[in-house]
Design a protein around this motif. Structure first.
Motif, mmCIF file in Angstrom:
data_model
loop_
_atom_site.group_PDB
_atom_site.id
_atom_site.type_symbol
_atom_site.label_atom_id
_atom_site.label_comp_id
_atom_site.label_asym_id
_atom_site.label_seq_id
_atom_site.Cartn_x
_atom_site.Cartn_y
_atom_site.Cartn_z
ATOM 1 N N PRO A 55 -46.670 -16.213 15.349
ATOM 2 C CA PRO A 55 -46.875 -17.665 15.241
ATOM 3 C C PRO A 55 -47.535 -18.247 16.482
ATOM 4 C CG PRO A 55 -44.573 -17.173 15.683
ATOM 5 C CD PRO A 55 -45.239 -15.854 15.448
ATOM 6 N N ALA A 56 -48.386 -19.232 16.250
ATOM 7 C CA ALA A 56 -49.010 -19.968 17.354
ATOM 8 C C ALA A 56 -48.072 -21.085 17.801
ATOM 9 C CB ALA A 56 -50.339 -20.553 16.908
ATOM 10 N N ARG A 57 -48.121 -21.392 19.066
ATOM 11 C CA ARG A 57 -47.316 -22.499 19.587
ATOM 12 C C ARG A 57 -48.002 -23.823 19.238
ATOM 13 N NH1 ARG A 57 -43.578 -23.615 23.788
ATOM 14 N NH2 ARG A 57 -43.530 -21.424 24.411
ATOM 15 N N ARG A 58 -47.244 -24.719 18.630
ATOM 16 C CA ARG A 58 -47.788 -26.019 18.239
ATOM 17 C C ARG A 58 -47.957 -26.897 19.476
ATOM 18 N NH1 ARG A 58 -48.255 -28.455 13.309
ATOM 19 N NH2 ARG A 58 -48.274 -30.737 13.243
ATOM 20 N N VAL A 73 -40.594 -25.414 21.369
ATOM 21 C CA VAL A 73 -39.866 -24.454 22.197
ATOM 22 C C VAL A 73 -39.630 -23.184 21.391
ATOM 23 C CG1 VAL A 73 -38.724 -26.256 23.544
ATOM 24 C CG2 VAL A 73 -37.609 -25.371 21.490
ATOM 25 N N GLU A 74 -39.363 -22.086 22.101
ATOM 26 C CA GLU A 74 -39.106 -20.812 21.431
ATOM 27 C C GLU A 74 -37.818 -20.884 20.630
ATOM 28 O OE1 GLU A 74 -39.075 -16.926 23.107
ATOM 29 O OE2 GLU A 74 -40.915 -17.271 24.255
ATOM 30 N N ALA A 75 -37.805 -20.155 19.510
ATOM 31 C CA ALA A 75 -36.612 -20.069 18.670
ATOM 32 C C ALA A 75 -36.601 -18.689 18.008
ATOM 33 C CB ALA A 75 -36.606 -21.177 17.622
ATOM 34 N N ARG A 76 -35.582 -18.434 17.222
ATOM 35 C CA ARG A 76 -35.474 -17.175 16.491
ATOM 36 C C ARG A 76 -35.141 -17.469 15.029
ATOM 37 N NH1 ARG A 76 -37.464 -16.144 20.578
ATOM 38 N NH2 ARG A 76 -36.877 -14.574 22.147
ATOM 39 N N GLU A 77 -35.655 -16.600 14.167
ATOM 40 C CA GLU A 77 -35.315 -16.652 12.744
ATOM 41 C C GLU A 77 -34.478 -15.418 12.444
ATOM 42 O OE1 GLU A 77 -38.227 -18.028 9.658
ATOM 43 O OE2 GLU A 77 -38.059 -15.925 9.023
ATOM 44 N N LEU A 78 -33.226 -15.599 12.036
ATOM 45 C CA LEU A 78 -32.297 -14.494 11.825
ATOM 46 C C LEU A 78 -32.190 -14.149 10.352
ATOM 47 C CD1 LEU A 78 -29.342 -15.293 14.261
ATOM 48 C CD2 LEU A 78 -31.365 -13.886 14.648
ATOM 49 N N SER A 79 -32.257 -12.852 10.056
ATOM 50 C CA SER A 79 -32.107 -12.361 8.688
ATOM 51 C C SER A 79 -31.260 -11.096 8.710
ATOM 52 C CB SER A 79 -33.474 -12.078 8.065
ATOM 53 O OG SER A 79 -34.159 -11.076 8.806
ATOM 54 N N ILE A 80 -30.811 -10.656 7.549
ATOM 55 C CA ILE A 80 -29.929 -9.490 7.472
ATOM 56 C C ILE A 80 -30.172 -8.742 6.175
ATOM 57 C CG2 ILE A 80 -27.976 -10.610 6.283
ATOM 58 C CD1 ILE A 80 -26.156 -9.178 8.393
ATOM 59 N N ASP A 81 -29.901 -7.431 6.195
ATOM 60 C CA ASP A 81 -29.966 -6.597 4.996
ATOM 61 C C ASP A 81 -28.540 -6.438 4.483
ATOM 62 O OD1 ASP A 81 -30.150 -4.677 3.053
ATOM 63 O OD2 ASP A 81 -31.228 -3.199 4.275
ATOM 64 N N PRO A 82 -28.151 -7.135 3.412
ATOM 65 C CA PRO A 82 -26.753 -7.084 2.939
ATOM 66 C C PRO A 82 -26.310 -5.692 2.528
ATOM 67 C CG PRO A 82 -27.940 -8.926 1.943
ATOM 68 C CD PRO A 82 -28.961 -8.060 2.604
ATOM 69 N N LYS A 146 -39.160 -13.759 16.439
ATOM 70 C CA LYS A 146 -39.547 -14.849 17.328
ATOM 71 C C LYS A 146 -40.330 -15.904 16.564
ATOM 72 C CE LYS A 146 -42.431 -15.886 21.366
ATOM 73 N NZ LYS A 146 -43.327 -15.339 22.402
ATOM 74 N N THR A 147 -39.908 -17.149 16.680
ATOM 75 C CA THR A 147 -40.604 -18.284 16.079
ATOM 76 C C THR A 147 -40.585 -19.429 17.094
ATOM 77 O OG1 THR A 147 -38.569 -19.093 15.048
ATOM 78 C CG2 THR A 147 -39.973 -17.640 13.718
#
Length: 576
Positions: A55-58, A73-82, A146-147
Motif C-alpha cells: 500500500p501507498a501512504r496517503r 500512520v502505520e497499522a496492521r491488518e490481522l487475519s487467521i486460518d481457522p 502492514k497497512t
C-alpha cells in the motif's frame, strides 16, 4: 471332449491391447512434456506465484499554516486460518484476541469456528504495538499485514469539509474524495513464488514494484479561525433551536476561504456513527433563498444602469401590488419618503421593488448571473451546488418583484459570500479557492494558481454600495448587532421564508447576515446563516451576532488594525 482355447491368440490380443493403452499414455506424455510443456510450465508458475500489494501512504491534509487535519500512520491488518486453530484452544484464543482488539469475544469465536475457510479477517487498523504483542502470543496461523490508517487529529474541525476515508483507503466525502487522485498515490506490488503452505520457495525469483506515496494537500483555512467559527455557529444553532447553520470567512483580496464551518459538524473519528446528513458540507451544498442579502445585487444593477443614486428619494408605502399579489414590507408603516440608501439600511422590500422596476427583469437577471447565481463555483469545493436562477422570461408576475429582494432564487452560502467579496474588492469577482497548494513528487510545495478574476461592477458602484451597507450596520439599520467597536463594518441582514423539500412547501425561516470589515479597507468577508430557527427568525437578531463574534476573532487573529477613519457623512434620510 472339452476343447481348450488357443493360448497364443489370447496372448496376442492381450499384447495388442496393452500396446494400445501404452501408446495412449506415451502420446499424452509426449504432448505434455514436448508439445504443451510451455503451457504447463506457465500454469505451474502461476500457481506458485503470489502477488502481495504494497500500500501507498496517503498524503496529509493540513490547514494554511501546516497544522495537520488528516494524517496517515502505520497499522496492521490481522487475519487467521481457522483450520489451524485446535477446537480445544479456540475459547482461549478468542478471549485473548477480543481483549487486545477491543472486539466482542462472541464475534471472534464465531470467526474461529468457520473451519470451512482458511481465511478470516479479524481486524483492520490495528496499532502495530498491539499487533506485535499478539504475534508473540503464540496464536496459531495468525497473520499480520502492514497497512495504513487515517487519523483526524482535530476531530470535528472542518469535518464535513475534509471528509473521510473508507476501509479500502478511498476518499468517501469532502476533500478526501475531491482530491483522492492526489492524496491516494499508487500502490506497489511484490511478486514471489510460494509453496502449498504459503511460505516463499527459496532461491526463486522475486519482483517488486515500489509504491508511489500520495501527495500532501494544504487547504486555505486557518485552524484557529475555523475553530472560532464552528463554536459561534454551533452555540447559536443550539440557542435558537435551529436545524443547522453555516459560517464562511473569506479573504477579500484573494477569495481564499479562511474558515468554512457547519453546525452540527461531523466528528471524523466517529463518522460511521454519524447521520448521513452530516456528511454533506452544507456551506457549499445546501441551497436556500437569500432574502434581503440579495438586495445588493438589485442595487448594483440599478446603480450601474444609472437608474438610481444612493440619494434618490422614493415615496414608499408599506405594500405594493405585483401581478396578483400584494407584497409588504417587514413592518407596517405610513407612506414615507426614503433615500435609496435609507431603504437599503432599513431593508425595505417595497423600495427595492420600485428600484428594480426601473431597470426591468432582464437587466436584473444578467446582474444575478454576473455575480455567479445559477453557476456551480469552481475552486475545487466538494458538493458545490449551482443554486437556482430561472430564466427571467419564465418568471411569474409576482416573481418579477420578489427576485429583487431575494425570494424566487436560491443560492448557497458560498455563492452569497462571493457576492460580498466582489463588492468589497471594488467590483472584481475572484473565483473562490479552498486549496492553497500541494506537494509535488519530490515533496516540494507547489502553490495553487490564483482564482480567475472578473469585473462585475465598476469601482464607483462598489463604493456606493459599501456606504449603503455601512448604513445598514449603523443606528438606522437592521444590522446593528453586527457593529464592532473601533472598526467600520459594512453588511446586510437577510430573513427569508424557507422552502422545506420534505414537506414540499415553505416552512420556517432562513436568517442570515453577510458583511465585510474594515469597510474603508476591506480584508475579510464573513457570512453566517441559521436554518429554521424556532426561537426568533430575523437575520439581524440571530445571524448578525455570529458575524460579530467571528469577525472580531478573525481581525484580532490576523492583527488587522482598527479603522483609522470615520464613515463619510452621507444623506441617510430624505430631506436631510
Amino acid at each position: 471332449m472339452l476343447r481348450l482355447g488357443n493360448p497364443r491368440r489370447r496372448i496376442n490380443i492381450g499384447i495388442i491391447g496393452m500396446t494400445f493403452v501404452l501408446s495412449i499414455f506415451a502420446g499424452r506424455l509426449i504432448q505434455m512434456q514436448g508439445l504443451d510443456s510451455k503451457v504447463y510450465e506457465a500454469a505451474a508458475a502461476r500457481q506458485r506465484q503470489h502477488v502481495a500489494e504494497i500500500p501507498a501512504r496517503r498524503g496529509s491534509i493540513t490547514d494554511v499554516n501546516g497544522h495537520e487535519l488528516a494524517v496517515t500512520v502505520e497499522a496492521r491488518e490481522l487475519s487467521i486460518d481457522p483450520t489451524k486453530v485446535p477446537a480445544a484452544s479456540r475459547p482461549a484464543v478468542a478471549r485473548v484476541l477480543a481483549q487486545q482488539l477491543g472486539k466482542s469475544e462472541q464475534d471472534i469465536a464465531a470467526k474461529l469456528a468457520k473451519t470451512d475457510t482458511r481465511y478470516q479477517l479479524l481486524a483492520r487498523d490495528v496499532d502495530p504495538v498491539v499487533s506485535t504483542r499478539l504475534m508473540q502470543a503464540g496464536i496459531p496461523s495468525l497473520s499480520a499485514e502492514k497497512t495504513y490508517r487515517r487519523l483526524y487529529p482535530a476531530g470535528d474541525l472542518a469535518g464535513s469539509l475534509i471528509g473521510f476515508v473508507g476501509d479500502e483507503g478511498t476518499g468517501l466525502g469532502g476533500m478526501e474524495q475531491m482530491q483522492n487522485s492526489v492524496l491516494a498515490g499508487r500502490d506497489g506490488e511484490q511478486r514471489v513464488e510460494t509453496g502449498r503452505d504459503g511460505q516463499r520457495i527459496p532461491m526463486t525469483s522475486s519482483q517488486r514494484e515500489a509504491p508511489v506515496d500520495g501527495r500532501d494537500i494544504r487547504l486555505t483555512i486557518d485552524r484557529d479561525i475555523q475553530w472560532a467559527a464552528q463554536k459561534s455557529i454551533a452555540d447559536q444553532v443550539r440557542a435558537s433551536g435551529a436545524d443547522s447553520g453555516a459560517v464562511i470567512v473569506m479573504d477579500v483580496q484573494t477569495a481564499r476561504i479562511v474558515a468554512m464551518a457547519n453546525a452540527p459538524e461531523l466528528d471524523l473519528n466517529n463518522w460511521r456513527k454519524a447521520p448521513a446528513s452530516s456528511y454533506v458540507n452544507k456551506a457549499t451544498a445546501e441551497v436556500f433563498e437569500p432574502g434581503s442579502t440579495n438586495k445588493v445585487i438589485t442595487a448594483a444593477a440599478a446603480l450601474e444602469a444609472g437608474a438610481v443614486t444612493p440619494d434618490t428619494v422614493y415615496r414608499v408605502p408599506d405594500s405594493i401590488r405585483c401581478a396578483d399579489r400584494v407584497l409588504r414590507d417587514a413592518h407596517a408603516h405610513k407612506v414615507e419618503s426614503m433615500t435609496f440608501r435609507e431603504a437599503m439600511a432599513q431593508s425595505s422590500n417595497v423600495a427595492t421593488i420600485m428600484a428594480a422596476r426601473k431597470i426591468g427583469s432582464g437587466r436584473l437577471y444578467q446582474m444575478l448571473k454576473a455575480f455567479g447565481f445559477g453557476t456551480r463555483p469552481g475552486g475545487g469545493f466538494p458538493n458545490a451546488e449551482a443554486g437556482l436562477l430561472p430564466d427571467y422570461r419564465k418568471w411569474s408576475g409576482s416573481q418579477n418583484c420578489t427576485v429583487a429582494y431575494g425570494q424566487g432564487v436560491s443560492v448557497t452560502a458560498l455563492q452569497m459570500a462571493s457576492v460580498y467579496q466582489t463588492i468589497a474588492n471594488g467590483g472584481v469577482k475572484i473565483e473562490p479557492q479552498i486549496v492553497a497548494g500541494a506537494t509535488d513528487g519530490s515533496g516540494r510545495f507547489v502553490p495553487a494558481p490564483a482564482g480567475k478574476q472578473t469585473r462585475v461592477v465598476s469601482e464607483t458602484t462598489a463604493k456606493e454600495i459599501t456606504t449603503m451597507l455601512e448604513s445598514a450596520v449603523g443606528a438606522e439599520g437592521t444590522g446593528q448587532l453586527a457593529a464592532i467597536p473601533g472598526y467600520r463594518v459594512a453588511g446586510k441582514t437577510g430573513t427569508a421564508d424557507r422552502y422545506d423539500a420534505d414537506l414540499g412547501r415553505y416552512n420556517g425561516y432562513t436568517a442570515s447576515f453577510v458583511g465585510f470589515a474594515p469597510a474603508d479597507k476591506p480584508r475579510l468577508v464573513v457570512l453566517s446563516v441559521v436554518q429554521n430557527p424556532r426561537k426568533g427568525h430575523f437575520g439581524g437578531q440571530l445571524a448578525a451576532p455570529v458575524f460579530k463574534d467571528v469577525m472580531t476573532f478573525a481581525i484580532k487573529s490576523r492583527k488587522i488594525p482598527p479603522t483609522g477613519s470615520d464613515a463619510p457623512p452621507v444623506r441617510a434620510r430624505a430631506g436631510q
